[in-house]
Motif scaffolding. Sequence first.
Motif, PDB file in Angstrom:
ATOM      1  N   VAL A   1       0.835  -1.552  -0.227  1.00 48.20           N
ATOM      2  CA  VAL A   1       0.319  -0.052  -0.320  1.00 48.20           C
ATOM      3  C   VAL A   1       1.260   1.667  -0.084  1.00 48.20           C
ATOM      4  O   VAL A   1       1.771   1.333   0.324  1.00 48.20           O
ATOM      5  N   LEU A   2       0.366   2.381  -1.040  1.00 47.48           N
ATOM      6  CA  LEU A   2       0.929   3.607  -0.519  1.00 47.48           C
ATOM      7  C   LEU A   2       0.646   3.783   0.757  1.00 47.48           C
ATOM      8  O   LEU A   2      -0.082   4.000   1.023  1.00 47.48           O
ATOM      9  N   THR A   3       2.475   4.427   1.539  1.00 50.23           N
ATOM     10  CA  THR A   3       2.139   5.071   1.980  1.00 50.23           C
ATOM     11  C   THR A   3       2.626   6.635   2.540  1.00 50.23           C
ATOM     12  O   THR A   3       2.598   6.953   3.278  1.00 50.23           O
ATOM     13  N   ALA A   4       2.894   6.905   1.614  1.00 49.69           N
ATOM     14  CA  ALA A   4       3.300   8.546   0.546  1.00 49.69           C
ATOM     15  C   ALA A   4       3.268   8.348  -0.681  1.00 49.69           C
ATOM     16  O   ALA A   4       4.423   7.975  -1.071  1.00 49.69           O
ATOM     17  N   VAL A   5       3.249  10.130  -1.049  1.00 46.85           N
ATOM     18  CA  VAL A   5       3.011  10.046  -2.272  1.00 46.85           C
ATOM     19  C   VAL A   5       3.656  11.449  -2.052  1.00 46.85           C
ATOM     20  O   VAL A   5       4.002  12.302  -1.113  1.00 46.85           O
ATOM     21  N   ASP A   6       4.586  12.028  -3.328  1.00 52.99           N
ATOM     22  CA  ASP A   6       4.848  12.851  -3.047  1.00 52.99           C
ATOM     23  C   ASP A   6       4.358  14.388  -4.222  1.00 52.99           C
ATOM     24  O   ASP A   6       3.190  13.927  -5.061  1.00 52.99           O
ATOM     25  N   ASP A   7       4.771  15.714  -4.399  1.00 52.67           N
ATOM     26  CA  ASP A   7       3.059  16.458  -4.892  1.00 52.67           C
ATOM     27  C   ASP A   7       3.077  16.152  -6.416  1.00 52.67           C
ATOM     28  O   ASP A   7       1.650  16.178  -6.271  1.00 52.67           O
ATOM     29  N   ALA A   8       3.747  15.989  -7.644  1.00 51.87           N
ATOM     30  CA  ALA A   8       3.714  15.448  -8.183  1.00 51.87           C
ATOM     31  C   ALA A   8       2.079  13.922  -8.382  1.00 51.87           C
ATOM     32  O   ALA A   8       1.530  13.870  -9.004  1.00 51.87           O
ATOM     33  N   ALA A   9       3.219  13.240  -7.977  1.00 57.25           N
ATOM     34  CA  ALA A   9       2.129  11.759  -7.658  1.00 57.25           C
ATOM     35  C   ALA A   9       0.946  12.406  -6.911  1.00 57.25           C
ATOM     36  O   ALA A   9      -0.549  11.749  -7.359  1.00 57.25           O
ATOM     37  N   ASP A  10       0.701  13.468  -6.437  1.00 57.59           N
ATOM     38  CA  ASP A  10      -0.750  13.188  -5.392  1.00 57.59           C
ATOM     39  C   ASP A  10      -1.581  14.083  -6.171  1.00 57.59           C
ATOM     40  O   ASP A  10      -2.351  14.225  -6.521  1.00 57.59           O
ATOM     41  N   LYS A  11      -1.053  15.196  -7.681  1.00 53.84           N
ATOM     42  CA  LYS A  11      -1.131  15.727  -8.621  1.00 53.84           C
ATOM     43  C   LYS A  11      -1.935  15.059  -9.348  1.00 53.84           C
ATOM     44  O   LYS A  11      -3.297  15.279 -10.163  1.00 53.84           O
ATOM     45  N   LEU A  12      -1.773  13.291 -10.028  1.00 54.70           N
ATOM     46  CA  LEU A  12      -2.353  12.398 -10.472  1.00 54.70           C
ATOM     47  C   LEU A  12      -3.556  11.645  -9.903  1.00 54.70           C
ATOM     48  O   LEU A  12      -4.129  11.324 -10.414  1.00 54.70           O
ATOM     49  N   GLY A  13      -4.010  13.084  -7.973  1.00 54.20           N
ATOM     50  CA  GLY A  13      -4.848  11.536  -7.754  1.00 54.20           C
ATOM     51  C   GLY A  13      -4.351  10.756  -6.863  1.00 54.20           C
ATOM     52  O   GLY A  13      -5.666   9.914  -5.906  1.00 54.20           O
ATOM     53  N   LEU A  14      -3.075  10.247  -6.644  1.00 55.99           N
ATOM     54  CA  LEU A  14      -2.684   8.827  -5.920  1.00 55.99           C
ATOM     55  C   LEU A  14      -2.161   9.570  -4.060  1.00 55.99           C
ATOM     56  O   LEU A  14      -2.125  10.954  -3.958  1.00 55.99           O
ATOM     57  N   HIS A  15      -2.991   8.805  -3.394  1.00 61.01           N
ATOM     58  CA  HIS A  15      -2.957   9.018  -1.767  1.00 61.01           C
ATOM     59  C   HIS A  15      -2.241   7.991  -1.029  1.00 61.01           C
ATOM     60  O   HIS A  15      -2.246   6.642  -0.957  1.00 61.01           O
ATOM     61  N   ALA A  16      -1.870   8.339   0.527  1.00 61.44           N
ATOM     62  CA  ALA A  16      -1.725   7.337   1.218  1.00 61.44           C
ATOM     63  C   ALA A  16      -3.076   6.320   1.304  1.00 61.44           C
ATOM     64  O   ALA A  16      -4.013   7.027   1.433  1.00 61.44           O
ATOM     65  N   GLY A  17      -2.691   4.790   0.950  1.00 57.30           N
ATOM     66  CA  GLY A  17      -3.775   3.798   1.444  1.00 57.30           C
ATOM     67  C   GLY A  17      -3.989   3.171   0.092  1.00 57.30           C
ATOM     68  O   GLY A  17      -4.646   2.600   0.112  1.00 57.30           O
ATOM     69  N   THR A  18      -3.912   4.059  -1.146  1.00 55.20           N
ATOM     70  CA  THR A  18      -4.058   3.628  -2.412  1.00 55.20           C
ATOM     71  C   THR A  18      -3.309   1.949  -2.516  1.00 55.20           C
ATOM     72  O   THR A  18      -2.146   2.152  -2.174  1.00 55.20           O
ATOM     73  N   ALA A  19      -3.322   1.270  -3.120  1.00 49.93           N
ATOM     74  CA  ALA A  19      -2.971  -0.105  -3.303  1.00 49.93           C
ATOM     75  C   ALA A  19      -1.665   0.222  -4.431  1.00 49.93           C
ATOM     76  O   ALA A  19      -2.220   1.380  -5.236  1.00 49.93           O
ATOM     77  N   LEU A  20      -0.740  -0.463  -4.034  1.00 52.99           N
ATOM     78  CA  LEU A  20       0.351  -0.420  -5.055  1.00 52.99           C
ATOM     79  C   LEU A  20       0.314  -0.615  -6.405  1.00 52.99           C
ATOM     80  O   LEU A  20       0.130   0.139  -7.791  1.00 52.99           O
ATOM     81  N   ALA A  21      -0.571  -1.897  -6.857  1.00 50.32           N
ATOM     82  CA  ALA A  21      -0.410  -2.684  -7.808  1.00 50.32           C
ATOM     83  C   ALA A  21      -1.895  -1.174  -8.164  1.00 50.32           C
ATOM     84  O   ALA A  21      -1.876  -1.082  -9.408  1.00 50.32           O
TER      85      ALA A  21
END
Lengths: 517, 245
Positions: free
Chosen positions: A35-55
């Motif tokens: 599971v994602l535990t941290a995302v950076d700004d760019a990934a955040d803009k893509l709509g990813l956030h902590a808790g999303t499954a990596l797959a």
Amino acid sequence: MLSLWLPRFSTDRVRRLREFQAPLVVYGRRGNADVLTAVDDAADKLGLHAGTALAQARAMHPAIEAVMEEAEADAALLDKIADWCLRYTPLVACDAPDGLLLDIGGCAHLYGGEQKLVADLGQRMARAGFAYRVAIAGTIGAAHAAARFGNPAAYATGEERDIVSPLPLAALRLEPATVASLARVGLKRIGDMIDLPRSPLTARFGATLLRQLDRALGAEHEPLNPRLPVAPYVAERRFHEPIAREEDVLGTVEKLAARLGVALERRGDGARRIELTLFRTDGAVRRIAVGCSRPLRDAPDIRALFSERLAALADAVDPGFGFDMARLSVVIAESSPPEQIGIGNAEDAGELARLIDRLSARLGSQRVRRPVALDSHIPELAAATLPAQMIGQDHDWDAFRRHRAESDLAPRPLRLLTRPEPIEALAEVPDGPPLRFRWRRALHDVISAEGPERIEGAWWSEQNGHPSGNLARDYFRVEDRTGLRFWLYRAGLYRDLVRGELPNVAPPSWYLHGTFA
Amino acid sequence: MLDELRQRLRAMEKTTGIEDGRGLVPLGMADVDAALGGGLARGALHEIAAAGEAHLAAATGFTLGLAACARNVLWIAEDMALNESGAPYGPGLDFFKRAPERLVTVAVAHKRDLLWAMEEALRCRALGAVIGEVRHGAIDSVAVRRLSLAAAESGALALLLRAQPAHDASTAMTRWIAGAAPSAPAHDFEFGSPRFAAQLVRNRRGPLGSWILEWRDTDERFVLAATHAQPVAAPLLNRPRQKVA
């Protein structure tokens, strides 16, 4: 209270180590899934956030870079940042996993006010490559909440109530389940809850909710738990131009020590443990401590101790681009009447204490020791050595001398082996002294012997690593043909073997325990 | 004429700084004291080597006997030496009439540290004697010289205890080889006082000698038990300094 939050802490840490072009996420294993535990700004803009499954994240955006989380590295870096923040205040606490709390009460004016302090802090954090949010408030709770959920444009100050009212309830450091159930009854912001009757809230959501609210508002005091104990005496100095040479560092130590000396003298204290903290321009912090065997407040003495300590450090103090701040703190102070320091009748004692301090600073305080007598009849426990800095001059052997006279103790060897060494011995009669024995491959013929002196084992304690365990020992003092004198013992009694009362009794064996002059 | 020359020679020797003794510690035995020129020179370095590995404890006792007991004694040894030969044992020291509370032990990891600590300690005026125990290996002659100078500065007794007789050159004031000697049985089954075979093999003041000493713990000093039938070197009191071959 200043709360510093590093919203992109984990990804910023990874980015400091390696350059990444693509959006960066950090993942960890939770249960059976990555599971994602941290995302950076760019990934955040893509709509990813902590808790999303990596797959799932990879499926959505194949271009992202994913790095495994390293909780220890995160914690270590947070510790380092906390050390570095000691430049602002000695009261720094970790607000794990990605924040710090600084008690800047009474310190801000040194930087020309809170505004300037925050600007300085922000500038340095940005230079180090961290995204950060800062808030200052009267309570830990409010500062924490404002840093994470407040207006990111500016740090907040003012009444706690005004600060926290518009913030969501999650800002109160509550369990997610509590926040969810509060949301179900329509309570979303802290302001919604402040004026509600208290008892139904407690009945329904538990005491934690109101306690956290009270803490944020300042109705209940929340103590800060600083990482390091606060030193009773502190002196520090900032440099416009960083210093790098060892002489400069020692010169600074002496100046700071002189300032501490005045403060110590006023309160009639002396330093027993002193710590030097050096802040490097690039953010690294080095702490060096020295101990003293007696309360100290002379600046040249303190300088001399640090000089030894620095000389002993294998990696020396790497100044990098220089130190821009130095702090000298007395970690342990002890009261010492003024007349004891400097000249006095006990000049010898003072000289010796100074030597002990110097040797301890260079070699380590565990290596400079004094013998002490202990209350035990077992030879290896009857005497020990303790670090000389610890016992000073107080210990005397009169108790041992009294005991020696009263019980007519048999002579003891000048040197005692750390571990008794097994020897091959041949005795004429089972319970008598040996006729000859072999120790370290040399054969010794016994000409005369004295003994036995029976020393019962400590049956009540475990074997304590001694080769002969808790068996009774018969000690003999023997002299060989050349005049060498040894202290031998036989562990175990033939009596026990013959009687067969005790099961599994091994035949007695011989050991050499010490050598006489 | 001869006396005058001798005096001039002595004056020249003094300029080295090493032999500028701040006094002598008489050992209380006429023979030995005469050989030493009045007693063991304070503020100088003396080397005591054990006659063999097994005699180390005897050499230790001899060294402690030489160290004046009235003041503090610092004992510096390598970790290895303490593990191999045993650490000084407080009760044993007390039986040997050397107050354990006056002893400070320092354990060092390297010989380098040992020499540093010894030099540092010798500059301290609170110490009566500094004992450095060197297990094996040669000692840098520069280091020995530094120790001598440091000792001359403070007037402390610098004693170098070695596990084996050394053959290297040294600027030590005296060099001894000490070992155990069979004690005279006092009564039946009773132990006699410990005896030491002490050999003075190098002496900057000249004469050498070999003696059997007995340690009397009642009056805390050595007494002469017997002299070897054949001295190692003729005790020629006015022997000139050793000639360079």
